[in-house]
Design an enzyme around this catalytic site. Structure first.
Site, short mmCIF file in Angstrom:
data_model
loop_
_atom_site.label_atom_id
_atom_site.label_comp_id
_atom_site.label_asym_id
_atom_site.label_seq_id
_atom_site.Cartn_x
_atom_site.Cartn_y
_atom_site.Cartn_z
N ASP A 66 0.84 -1.15 -0.11
CA ASP A 66 0.04 0.03 -0.01
C ASP A 66 0.66 1.34 -0.10
O ASP A 66 1.89 1.23 0.73
CB ASP A 66 -0.81 0.09 1.22
CG ASP A 66 -1.96 1.21 1.34
OD1 ASP A 66 -2.24 1.49 0.08
OD2 ASP A 66 -2.33 1.47 2.21
N THR A 67 0.28 2.16 -0.68
CA THR A 67 1.13 3.53 -0.57
C THR A 67 0.45 4.24 0.86
O THR A 67 -0.63 4.42 0.89
CB THR A 67 0.89 4.24 -1.90
OG1 THR A 67 1.13 3.61 -3.01
CG2 THR A 67 1.69 5.75 -1.95
N ASP A 76 -0.89 6.82 3.29
CA ASP A 76 -1.81 7.92 3.43
C ASP A 76 -1.29 8.76 4.55
O ASP A 76 -2.11 8.52 5.73
CB ASP A 76 -2.92 7.37 3.28
CG ASP A 76 -3.67 6.22 2.42
OD1 ASP A 76 -3.31 6.59 1.28
OD2 ASP A 76 -4.11 5.08 2.63
N ASN A 108 -2.40 8.33 -0.62
CA ASN A 108 -1.47 7.72 -1.53
C ASN A 108 -0.44 8.65 -1.91
O ASN A 108 -0.33 9.09 -3.12
CB ASN A 108 -2.38 7.28 -2.73
CG ASN A 108 -3.26 6.11 -2.37
OD1 ASN A 108 -3.23 5.43 -1.57
ND2 ASN A 108 -4.73 6.20 -2.97
N ASP A 134 0.14 6.64 9.35
CA ASP A 134 -0.53 6.16 8.14
C ASP A 134 -2.03 5.75 8.27
O ASP A 134 -2.28 4.91 9.22
CB ASP A 134 -0.09 4.99 7.50
CG ASP A 134 -0.49 4.32 6.36
OD1 ASP A 134 -0.94 5.10 5.28
OD2 ASP A 134 -0.82 3.02 6.29
N ALA A 135 -2.86 6.50 7.60
CA ALA A 135 -4.36 6.21 7.89
C ALA A 135 -4.75 4.90 7.17
O ALA A 135 -4.61 4.43 6.02
CB ALA A 135 -5.16 7.29 7.18
N ASN A 136 -5.56 4.04 7.71
CA ASN A 136 -6.24 2.62 7.38
C ASN A 136 -7.59 2.81 7.70
O ASN A 136 -7.92 3.53 8.64
CB ASN A 136 -5.49 1.70 7.92
CG ASN A 136 -3.94 1.72 7.52
OD1 ASN A 136 -3.72 1.33 6.20
ND2 ASN A 136 -2.87 1.24 8.31
N GLY A 160 -33.64 21.88 50.61
CA GLY A 160 -34.18 21.08 49.56
C GLY A 160 -35.56 21.63 49.25
O GLY A 160 -35.70 22.75 49.19
N ASP A 163 -22.50 21.11 47.18
CA ASP A 163 -23.51 22.06 47.93
C ASP A 163 -22.71 22.70 49.05
O ASP A 163 -22.05 22.25 49.73
CB ASP A 163 -24.37 21.25 48.38
CG ASP A 163 -25.64 21.83 49.06
OD1 ASP A 163 -25.64 23.07 49.51
OD2 ASP A 163 -26.70 21.41 48.64
#
Length: 938
Positions: free
Chosen positions: A52-53, A55, A77, A105-107, A208, A571
């Site tokens: 793979d190239t 990314d 790429n 590198d994004a996958n 309260g 409180d």
């Protein structure tokens, strides 16, 4: 009430605030600007490159800061990507010395980290660019441009002063209060200046729903009688904040009729808090918690409790604190103040606490003089700058913080919702949440474990859903065998399974078992700051008391840990149950407190002053003026029980203390109107606490109509019963305020002159508080001429200075000759005299401002040149004085002017008359030009 202890409250000069010189010293961050330019020969390795190239994208972070990481876009790429993206990081140049860079590198499934590199930025010079090339592996490179920038701004306000918006509100509200007081008292008040009105504040304690409903009746009585129109502030704590915050976010307020206010709270109190613990609501709450956590904000059980309050009492679900600003425009209503505490996770709130105040304009911690815009509360800060902004917190989350003490009781509330009865000892009413909270064991719980607790809750919800699905499958399989009547049973079982799963997950989590899990968790706004010093809450009354043997507030002066990214807010009733600290700030200058205490007690006749005594201790430890409570309580306890007690003292405000008791209401349905029928008598015949009453107990979050009407009408009656006394105390405060010496323009100028020397400045203000301002009684610097001495300086002028500088002596001499505009206006009643004030004001600004006088005075030769050898000061017995600086001037338009110094005087009275008579004899046709001295004579 002393006349001068609160003198600074009438001094609201738009260009000078006495508290502005007490700025808290702190350090600041710097800005690292990073530009990711491009990458060269990006490779993942020979084997991966064949498949793979790359990314590539770049991730940047500065470890040790809370700004998180930032990343570039992904270039698909590409082995030589070009990004040209710029990023900024807030960082501390002394401690944060590394920039971390990751090449990724994004996958589709999991991104692959090509490499991580660290760059030393410690030697990066200010305002200089540096281009670097970062190497990853053997042959991959990323080019960066770095620049270190100074940071001269802050998103926090570091000052003891009130914010500009509150000052503007006070100016507008004073006018409305003055009109209301004149309308009520007529000539008895005789107010002509808004600065002469007393500051009146109404307080509501915690308790309260009991406090919320009781305050409904109080508000109706005060609003219908016009007392509210004379109030500057309405302050609330815990349950009282629920009433005030809903009221101020109603779009019809302040024009909302009080009957409609009562009707709204009667309706919503009847539904009750526990009615929202159903499966559908729980799922919504869990989704909200998950969403907030995913955004990166801290969560705790206070978020959950706040959502319960939202669905119970809040009409505008989108309301925020800043929504209330609309109500305060042109001073249309008193300013609401809300309170909470910053606490440590393992220390009792009575030992260490820092009061946090909430207004529609700001949120801050007065102890540090650190405030932020209310819209920024909740954002992530680093060294005073917003590192990551978040939307403003919704109102219901703040309501959860303000009343978070009740999260301690949630397990008990859930058991009540299930209909489970507790053991006799556990079923007893818990009146003091403070004591219960202190029994919780937090020693092994860390604040960062809050998110883990939430995961336990979410896991419980999932388990409940899985169980429901399994049951559903079995039912569906045999559905054709079931009769129609069984279908409803199946649906009930489904809902019960979901709800039980959620509750089991919630109960099993650490959220309810520790303060860190229960308290409101927020980002620390002071994170990363080095607080170099801290000013006292009241810098003009001396330093706070040193630590003593008392357990209460023993560590209240400890500094916050600013290395912790998150802090806990709880409180405020966990230290004492009334919001005095936010009103005791001397900047607000409250003269009269109208306080309503709804705190729980074991018996109607006991512990009427417990919270007030704690407030006195807190005020004493902070050197704040407060009436001597304990001295007067001994006398009150010997007297018959009543609804209201008045506490006075010297040099302090007055407190009207209303307690929650049922005395004459049993026989009277309105002041002077007795009950007649059996039904009416039965309606009024009830106890509040005596006999273990549960109807008005701390654990009760559901009031039916009868109990609501009983409590609200009781407090309305008790308030109306004492309206005449309230008016009398307001009138008393008006008379006391008239005796207060108003700080004149001359006093303001003196303060400006000394503002660069804190020691001298504090001495001057303390002298003014003790003896009054110069314009009213001759005390202080303005009395220089009456001291009998001829030597200028501290001894002759009466200035409380440690060592008066030459510039201050020259200023005193000039001020003696140029009277202030305020002195002139004090004597003026005619339009002609009033018109003369503006030129005099300009003269003073020209000749007597600190900046003009001090300019060029640093050099010894300048001081020698400008300072006359002697500045004789006149007394009734002294000879006429010569004034070389102010020799008479001749002009083409007018004859030489006579001044009080130019004619001999036998007596002070003659000295005042002769110049004016001489001028009239010489120029009968035209009015003489007024000098400042002649103006003073007029």
């Amino acid at each position: 009430m002393c006349s001068n202890w609160n003198i600074l409250s009438s001094m609201e000069s738009p260009d000078f605030d006495p508290f502005q010189i007490f700025e808290v010293d702190h350090d600041s961050c710097q800005v690292l600007q990073v530009t990711v330019l491009r990458g060269d020969n990006i490779t993942m390795g020979r084997a991966r490159d064949m498949l793979d190239t790359p990314d590539p994208y770049v991730v940047l972070s500065v470890p040790g800061t809370n700004g998180g990481s930032q990343r570039t876009r992904c270039v698909d790429n590409c082995t030589d990507p070009v990004w040209n993206q710029e990023f900024q990081f807030l960082y501390d140049a002394e401690t944060n010395r590394v920039l971390e860079i990751s090449l990724v590198d994004a996958n589709v499934v999991v991104d692959y980290v090509i490499g991580v590199s660290k760059v030393d930025i410690a030697d990066l010079k200010l305002d200089e660019e540096a281009q670097i090339k970062v190497t990853f592996g053997e042959n991959s490179f990323v080019h960066l441009r770095l620049r270190r920038l100074p940071n001269d701004s802050s998103d926090l306000r570091f000052s003891l002063t009130l914010c500009d918006e509150e000052k503007q509100f006070r100016r507008e509200r004073r006018q409305r209060c003055m009109e209301a007081m004149n309308a009520c008292f007529g000539q008895q008040a005789g107010l002509v200046s808004p600065l002469k009105i007393p500051v009146v504040a109404m307080l509501g304690s915690g308790g309260g729903f009991r406090a919320m409903i009781g305050l409904c009746g109080v508000f109706k009585a005060l609003q219908d009688s016009g007392i509210i129109e004379m109030c500057m502030y309405l302050a609330g704590l815990s349950g009282s904040t629920w009433f005030l915050s809903q009221l101020y976010t109603d779009p019809r307020f302040p024009d909302l009729p009080t009957d409609e206010v009562i009707a709204y709270f009667r309706k919503h109190s009847g539904a009750g808090l526990l009615s929202h613990l159903g499966a559908q609501s729980m799922m919504r709450y869990m989704n909200s918690l998950v969403g907030k956590s995913v955004q990166g904000q801290p969560i705790s059980f206070t978020d959950f409790f706040g959502m319960l309050l939202r669905d119970t009492i809040v009409e505008n679900k989108e309301a925020t604190l800043t929504t209330m600003r609309r109500v305060l425009e042109r001073g249309a209503a008193p300013m609401p103040l809300f309170t909470s505490l910053h606490v440590k996770k393992n220390v009792s709130a009575k030992v260490f606490q820092e009061w946090v105040e909430f207004t529609p304009f700001e949120v801050g911690i007065p102890k540090y003089g650190a405030f932020m815009d209310a819209a920024k509360f909740g954002s992530r800060f680093f060294k005073g700058k917003i590192a990551k902004p978040f939307p403003e917190y919704p109102l219901h989350f703040l309501q959860g913080i303000w009343g978070s003490a009740f999260t301690i009781l949630f397990k008990r509330l859930v058991r009540t919702a299930h209909g489970q009865r507790q053991a006799l000892g556990e079923d007893a009413e818990i009146q003091n949440l403070r004591d219960l909270e202190e029994t919780m064991d937090d020693e092994d719980i860390e604040a960062d474990e809050v998110d883990d607790g939430c995961e336990g809750v979410i896991a419980g919800c999932t388990a409940g859903c899985d169980e429901e699905a399994s049951t559903s499958d079995k039912k569906e399989t045999n559905f054709w065998k079931k009769e129609k009547e069984h279908r409803d049973q199946v649906l009930t079982e489904k809902k019960t399974g979901i709800w039980e799963g959620m509750m089991q997950g919630l109960m099993a989590s650490s959220m309810l078992n520790s303060r860190a899990g229960r308290a409101g968790a927020i980002f620390n706004p002071l994170y990363g700051l080095r607080m170099l010093n801290r000013q006292p809450l009241s810098p003009f009354t001396g330093p706070e008391e040193e630590a003593d043997d008392e357990a209460d507030f023993a560590r209240m002066h400890e500094m916050m840990d600013t290395t912790t990214e998150k802090i806990l807010l709880v409180d405020a009733g966990l230290t004492f149950n009334s919001p005095y600290p936010v009103l005791l700030r001397p900047q607000r200058g409250v003269d009269l407190y109208i306080s309503f205490d709804f705190s729980g007690r074991e018996d109607d006749n006991k512990d009427l002053f417990q919270e007030l005594e704690l407030a006195e201790t807190w005020a004493r430890k902070n050197k704040l003026p407060f009436p001597p409570i304990r001295e007067q309580v001994a006398q009150f306890e010997r007297e018959p029980l009543r609804e209201m007690y008045i506490f006075r003292g010297n040099d302090c405000p007055t407190i009207m203390h209303f307690v929650l008791v049922n005395t004459s209401f049993r026989k009277f349905k309105a002041p002077g109107v007795p009950r007649e029928t059996e039904e009416e008598l039965e309606f009024g015949d009830f106890n509040i606490f005596t006999g273990g009453q549960r109807a008005f107990g701390t654990l009760n979050f559901r009031y039916d109509s009868n109990d609501f009407d009983r409590l609200s009408q009781l407090m309305e009656y008790n308030t109306k019963l004492h309206l005449d006394l309230i008016r009398a105390e307001i009138l008393r405060a008006i008379e006391a305020k008239k005796l207060t010496s108003r700080a004149s323009l001359k006093d303001i100028i003196r303060m400006k002159m000394l503002s660069k020397n804190k020691e001298n400045f504090i001495s001057l203000v303390r002298e003014m508080q003790k003896t009054g301002a110069s314009s009213s009684n001759g005390a202080g610097p303005s009395a220089a001429g009456s001291g009998g001495g001829s030597n200028p300086g501290p001894s002759g002028a009466g200035w409380p200075l440690a060592a008066a500088p030459p510039a201050s002596e020259r200023a005193a001499a000039v001020l003696e000759r140029f009277v202030s505009a305020q002195d002139l206006l004090a004597e003026s009643r005619s339009p002609v005299a009033a018109a003369a004030a503006d030129p005099v004001h300009r003269l003073i600004e020209r000749f007597a401002s600190a900046q003009d006088l001090l300019a060029g005075a640093d050099a010894p030769e300048a001081a020698a040149r400008e300072t006359p050898k002697t500045i004789p000061r006149e007394t009734p017995e002294s000879a006429p004085r010569e004034t070389p600086e102010l020799a008479p001037r001749e002009t083409p338009e007018a004859a030489p002017r006579e001044t009080p110094e130019s004619a001999p005087r036998d007596t002070p009275e003659a000295a005042r008359r002769e110049p004016l008579e001489a001028t009239r004899r010489e120029r009968p046709e035209a009015a003489p030009r007024k000098t400042p001295e002649s103006a003073n004579v007029l």
